[in-house]
Design an enzyme around this catalytic site. Structure first.
Site, PDB file in Angstrom:
ATOM      1  N   GLU A   1       0.831  -1.225   0.000  1.00  0.00           N
ATOM      2  CA  GLU A   1       0.000   0.000   0.000  1.00  0.00           C
ATOM      3  C   GLU A   1       0.859   1.266   0.000  1.00  0.00           C
ATOM      4  O   GLU A   1       0.549   2.239   0.690  1.00  0.00           O
ATOM      5  CB  GLU A   1      -0.970   0.004   1.189  1.00  0.00           C
ATOM      6  CG  GLU A   1      -2.193  -0.827   0.964  1.00  0.00           C
ATOM      7  CD  GLU A   1      -2.710  -0.750  -0.456  1.00  0.00           C
ATOM      8  OE1 GLU A   1      -2.861   0.373  -0.977  1.00  0.00           O
ATOM      9  OE2 GLU A   1      -2.935  -1.811  -1.072  1.00  0.00           O
TER      10      GLU A   1
HETATM   11  C1  LIG Z   1       2.309  -9.715   0.857  1.00  0.00           C
HETATM   12  C2  LIG Z   1       2.123  -8.685  -0.218  1.00  0.00           C
HETATM   13  C3  LIG Z   1       0.851  -8.381  -0.656  1.00  0.00           C
HETATM   14  C4  LIG Z   1       0.662  -7.464  -1.682  1.00  0.00           C
HETATM   15  N1  LIG Z   1      -0.599  -7.236  -2.169  1.00  0.00           N
HETATM   16  C5  LIG Z   1      -0.749  -6.494  -3.296  1.00  0.00           C
HETATM   17  C6  LIG Z   1      -2.020  -6.401  -3.951  1.00  0.00           C
HETATM   18  O1  LIG Z   1      -3.006  -6.962  -3.482  1.00  0.00           O
HETATM   19  N2  LIG Z   1      -2.105  -5.692  -5.086  1.00  0.00           N
HETATM   20  C7  LIG Z   1      -1.033  -5.061  -5.646  1.00  0.00           C
HETATM   21  O2  LIG Z   1      -1.179  -4.439  -6.683  1.00  0.00           O
HETATM   22  N3  LIG Z   1       0.187  -5.134  -5.053  1.00  0.00           N
HETATM   23  C8  LIG Z   1       0.349  -5.825  -3.908  1.00  0.00           C
HETATM   24  N4  LIG Z   1       1.578  -5.926  -3.307  1.00  0.00           N
HETATM   25  C9  LIG Z   1       2.693  -5.218  -3.894  1.00  0.00           C
HETATM   26  C10 LIG Z   1       3.155  -4.020  -3.065  1.00  0.00           C
HETATM   27  O3  LIG Z   1       2.217  -3.001  -3.138  1.00  0.00           O
HETATM   28  C11 LIG Z   1       4.544  -3.620  -3.583  1.00  0.00           C
HETATM   29  O4  LIG Z   1       5.436  -4.615  -3.094  1.00  0.00           O
HETATM   30  C12 LIG Z   1       4.952  -2.240  -3.158  1.00  0.00           C
HETATM   31  O5  LIG Z   1       4.184  -1.291  -3.842  1.00  0.00           O
HETATM   32  C13 LIG Z   1       6.433  -1.963  -3.444  1.00  0.00           C
HETATM   33  O6  LIG Z   1       6.772  -2.290  -4.748  1.00  0.00           O
HETATM   34  P1  LIG Z   1       8.014  -3.266  -5.014  1.00  0.00           P
HETATM   35  O7  LIG Z   1       7.868  -4.444  -4.165  1.00  0.00           O
HETATM   36  O8  LIG Z   1       8.163  -3.471  -6.465  1.00  0.00           O
HETATM   37  O9  LIG Z   1       9.257  -2.464  -4.456  1.00  0.00           O
HETATM   38  P2  LIG Z   1      10.107  -1.270  -5.214  1.00  0.00           P
HETATM   39  O10 LIG Z   1       9.159  -0.378  -5.874  1.00  0.00           O
HETATM   40  O11 LIG Z   1      11.124  -1.999  -6.044  1.00  0.00           O
HETATM   41  O12 LIG Z   1      10.747  -0.581  -3.982  1.00  0.00           O
HETATM   42  C14 LIG Z   1      11.821  -1.138  -3.223  1.00  0.00           C
HETATM   43  C15 LIG Z   1      12.320  -0.090  -2.232  1.00  0.00           C
HETATM   44  O13 LIG Z   1      12.762   1.070  -2.937  1.00  0.00           O
HETATM   45  C16 LIG Z   1      12.061   2.242  -2.508  1.00  0.00           C
HETATM   46  N5  LIG Z   1      11.749   3.074  -3.680  1.00  0.00           N
HETATM   47  C17 LIG Z   1      11.210   2.677  -4.851  1.00  0.00           C
HETATM   48  N6  LIG Z   1      11.046   3.740  -5.677  1.00  0.00           N
HETATM   49  C18 LIG Z   1      11.472   4.826  -5.011  1.00  0.00           C
HETATM   50  C19 LIG Z   1      11.548   6.217  -5.307  1.00  0.00           C
HETATM   51  N7  LIG Z   1      11.107   6.711  -6.473  1.00  0.00           N
HETATM   52  N8  LIG Z   1      12.047   7.051  -4.381  1.00  0.00           N
HETATM   53  C20 LIG Z   1      12.456   6.576  -3.178  1.00  0.00           C
HETATM   54  N9  LIG Z   1      12.431   5.275  -2.837  1.00  0.00           N
HETATM   55  C21 LIG Z   1      11.930   4.400  -3.733  1.00  0.00           C
HETATM   56  C22 LIG Z   1      10.792   1.751  -1.847  1.00  0.00           C
HETATM   57  O14 LIG Z   1      10.343   2.644  -0.850  1.00  0.00           O
HETATM   58  C23 LIG Z   1      11.226   0.413  -1.281  1.00  0.00           C
HETATM   59  O15 LIG Z   1      11.783   0.594  -0.004  1.00  0.00           O
HETATM   60  C24 LIG Z   1       1.781  -6.813  -2.254  1.00  0.00           C
HETATM   61  C25 LIG Z   1       3.066  -7.108  -1.786  1.00  0.00           C
HETATM   62  C26 LIG Z   1       3.244  -8.037  -0.799  1.00  0.00           C
HETATM   63  C27 LIG Z   1       4.647  -8.368  -0.362  1.00  0.00           C
END
Ligand SMILES: Cc1cc2nc3c(=O)[nH]c(=O)nc-3n(C[C@H](O)[C@H](O)[C@H](O)COP(=O)(O)OP(=O)(O)OC[C@H]3O[C@@H](n4cnc5c(N)ncnc54)[C@H](O)[C@@H]3O)c2cc1C
Length: 586
Positions: A437
């Protein structure tokens, strides 16, 4: 020994908050809530406590030990989930704050939030599904056509159909603008979506025969980035004209992830292959519309943090009173809770869990006023305060959940590290709340770059004015806390001024300071809540004065360091090149 899987609902503390800190009964005098009286609310909370402790808590450990899984292309939920879901849906719990016209109960959001704490404190993995059903219903009511509302909303509210939020893709995590799932309009005038979504919570399950996927996709020729995204509702099965459920709609879960916690909640890779889709809102407005669902979920993720913190605190308090270690030789050992270090941990746990409970309920209460107050100025101010608090609650509330769960393990010592205690599960379950989220770092950037300066800085000003006014009114409730809060508020004002002065000219410096800045806002907000809690408990019957003193002496002084970090700039962060930074000096 079997794993401990029990939950003590914090009904008394919630009622204290709703009746003595927030004016819950006054809300019910507003026309939007006149059909409800206060005895009904208290009855609902009592019943909710029973549901949480008797039906949901027992499946918490079972879901952790026997996670949801994929079998023959369908997701099978953990043992006990089907029965628990039936009781939940039949009890009408999904629609607590949904309009009566849609089959809900029309209660204030703040009551729903109190209920959400009990659900998530008992079994957060289970609570994910009803959260999405409510959030999807809200989204459709705000942006869907009359026919979509008629078709979907009553069934979501009744729990007949499930729901998901489909945003994430392998290349599009925080960077939502990179979504590549395509939506195309066929010659038959129907939309079809094709693509792969990852991490989809309850993407498939065996609890409802139909699932409504709320999905962001890109239409042909749409601009790059979030402005090119449109929102669709994609049913898992074809829908007959009468709403009857037909064959599958080109939607399949192809994988269920193995993960650190929240194991009862299936996290799915979802494949959409020419699935029929119904547009929600205008093309290109997908992101804006989706925010209705996202914001509903963010508030509840904040409550998930509170819920785990509260559940872990209850277990730790009980254990620290029973378990005996230390004390003078030759004497019986003393309860853990008699040692200053353990006391300090317990007080911090109570300070965070009760403080964030108050703060998240305050945000929900502000949203209720923003929706239902008859005074336009009160509606405007309440909305501004809620918008300011939302990223703070989401990020700091989820961090607090993890911190408090971790402290609970420490209080339990080695026994907490053993799965049978049921305490280490809280740590694993809470960990993801800071990630999904909208990762907490992204919440902080949103707070600094969008919320702080917007509309002449009025959101921050309202927040600071509310605290200053409560300092005037309640200083005598806990003078030591009031003094620390005043100093912390001064640190926050200084950090806000610094960030506002640099946000246009030195954006990197502001992004570098965003995280400590959010933590500083949260610290001041918690200090504010504790001043009000102390004032509402003048005889210290609920121990609030003592914890308020602890907050003033032990937590609020961190504001000076947070201010310094928020305003430190990005020089140190920028000294190494990307290559130098990411080369481990092995
Ligand atoms: C158990 C679980 C349930 C989930 N459920 C859903 C769901 O129902 N629907 C759905 O759509 N998604 C879902 N997600 C996905 C979740 O919303 C994403 O994991 C989250 O948005 C982060 O994206 P990412 O994992 O690709 O991390 P990334 O975007 O790769 O980020 C990794 C790290 O880098 C930082 N970062 C990334 N970009 C920037 C920036 N521009 N500036 C500063 N810092 C940055 C982030 O803060 C984070 O700490 C779920 C994830 C999990 C693990």
């Amino acid at each position: 020994m079997d794993r401990v899987s029990r939950y003590t609902p914090p009904i008394a503390d919630q009622r204290f908050l709703l009746e003595h800190v927030l004016d819950g009964p006054a809300l019910l005098k507003l026309p939007a809530y006149r059909h409800v009286d206060w005895p009904t609310v208290t009855h609902v909370l009592d019943q909710a406590g029973r549901l949480a402790s008797d039906i949901l808590a027992p499946i918490n450990a079972r879901g952790d030990e026997q996670p949801s899984r994929l079998a023959d292309g369908r997701v099978i939920t953990s043992p006990g989930y089907v029965e628990a879901y039936r009781a939940f849906a039949e009890g009408g719990w999904i629609g607590l704050d949904m309009p009566v016209a849609q089959g809900g109960q029309g209660l204030p959001l703040v009551v729903q939030n109190a209920f959400a704490e009990m659900v998530n404190g008992a079994c957060v993995a289970f609570g994910m599904l009803p959260l999405m059903q409510r959030a999807a219903a809200r989204l459709l009511m705000a942006h869907g056509s009359a026919s979509l509302i008629d078709t979907f909303v009553p069934r979501l509210v009744a729990g007949d159909w499930g729901a998901t939020i489909c945003i994430s893709e392998p290349q599009a995590g925080s960077d939502v603008g990179r979504i590549a799932t395509r939506a195309e309009l066929g010659d038959d005038g129907l939309w079809r979506v094709t693509g792969t979504k990852i991490f989809i919570t309850y993407g498939d399950q065996d609890l409802t025969p139909m699932i409504a996927h709320l999905l962001l996709a890109r239409t042909p020729g749409a601009p790059a980035g979030t402005r090119g995204l449109s929102l669709f509702v994609v049913p898992s099965h074809r829908l007959g004209a009468d709403g009857a459920i037909g064959e599958t709609n080109g939607v399949a879960a192809t994988r269920v992830e193995h993960k650190m916690g929240l194991k009862g909640s299936p996290t799915c890779v979802m494949n959409f292959d020419g699935a029929l889709a119904y547009p929600v809102g205008e093309p290109g407005t997908g992101m804006r519309c989706m925010f209705t669902m996202v914001n509903t979920m963010r508030l509840e993720v904040a409550m998930q943090g509170v819920a785990v913190a509260g559940a872990a605190t209850a277990r730790a308090l009980e254990y620290a009173a029973e378990r005996r270690q230390g004390g003078p030789a030759g004497q019986p050992p003393l309860p853990l809770a008699s040692h200053p270090d353990v006391r300090s941990m317990l007080l911090e746990m109570r300070a965070l869990s009760e403080g964030f409970r108050a703060l998240v309920l305050q945000a929900a209460y502000s949203l209720d006023l923003a929706h239902a107050s008859e005074n336009p100025e009160e509606r405007r101010r309440s909305l501004a305060l809620a918008e300011w608090l939302l990223p703070v609650c989401k990020a700091a509330g989820s961090d607090a959940g993890f911190r408090v769960a971790n402290l609970a393990v420490q209080v339990f010592g080695g026994h907490g590290y053993i799965s049978d205690s049921g305490v280490e599960q809280y740590v694993r379950d809470a960990r993801v709340m800071s990630i999904y989220e909208g990762a907490n770092g992204i919440q902080a950037i949103d707070l600094v770059t969008r919320k702080l300066g917007a509309e002449g800085g009025q959101r921050f000003r309202l927040f600071a004015e509310a605290i200053a006014s409560d300092l005037d009114a309640h200083r005598s409730a806990c003078p030591a806390l009031a003094g620390s809060l005043e100093a912390a508020l001064a640190d926050l004002r200084a950090a806000s001024d610094w960030l506002l002065a640099h946000v246009a000219t030195a954006p990197q410096a502001c992004e570098a300071g965003a995280r400590p800045y959010l933590d500083l806002v949260a610290l001041v907000a918690i200090g504010w809540m504790w001043l009000r809690l102390a004032a509402a408990d003048p005889e210290n019957a609920r121990g609030k004065q003592a914890i308020a003193l602890f907050v003033g002496e032990q937590l609020l002084p961190a504001s000076a360091l947070l201010r310094q970090r928020a305003c430190a700039g990005a020089t140190a962060l920028g000294m190494l090149s990307l290559e130098e930074l990411c080369r481990y000096p092995a």
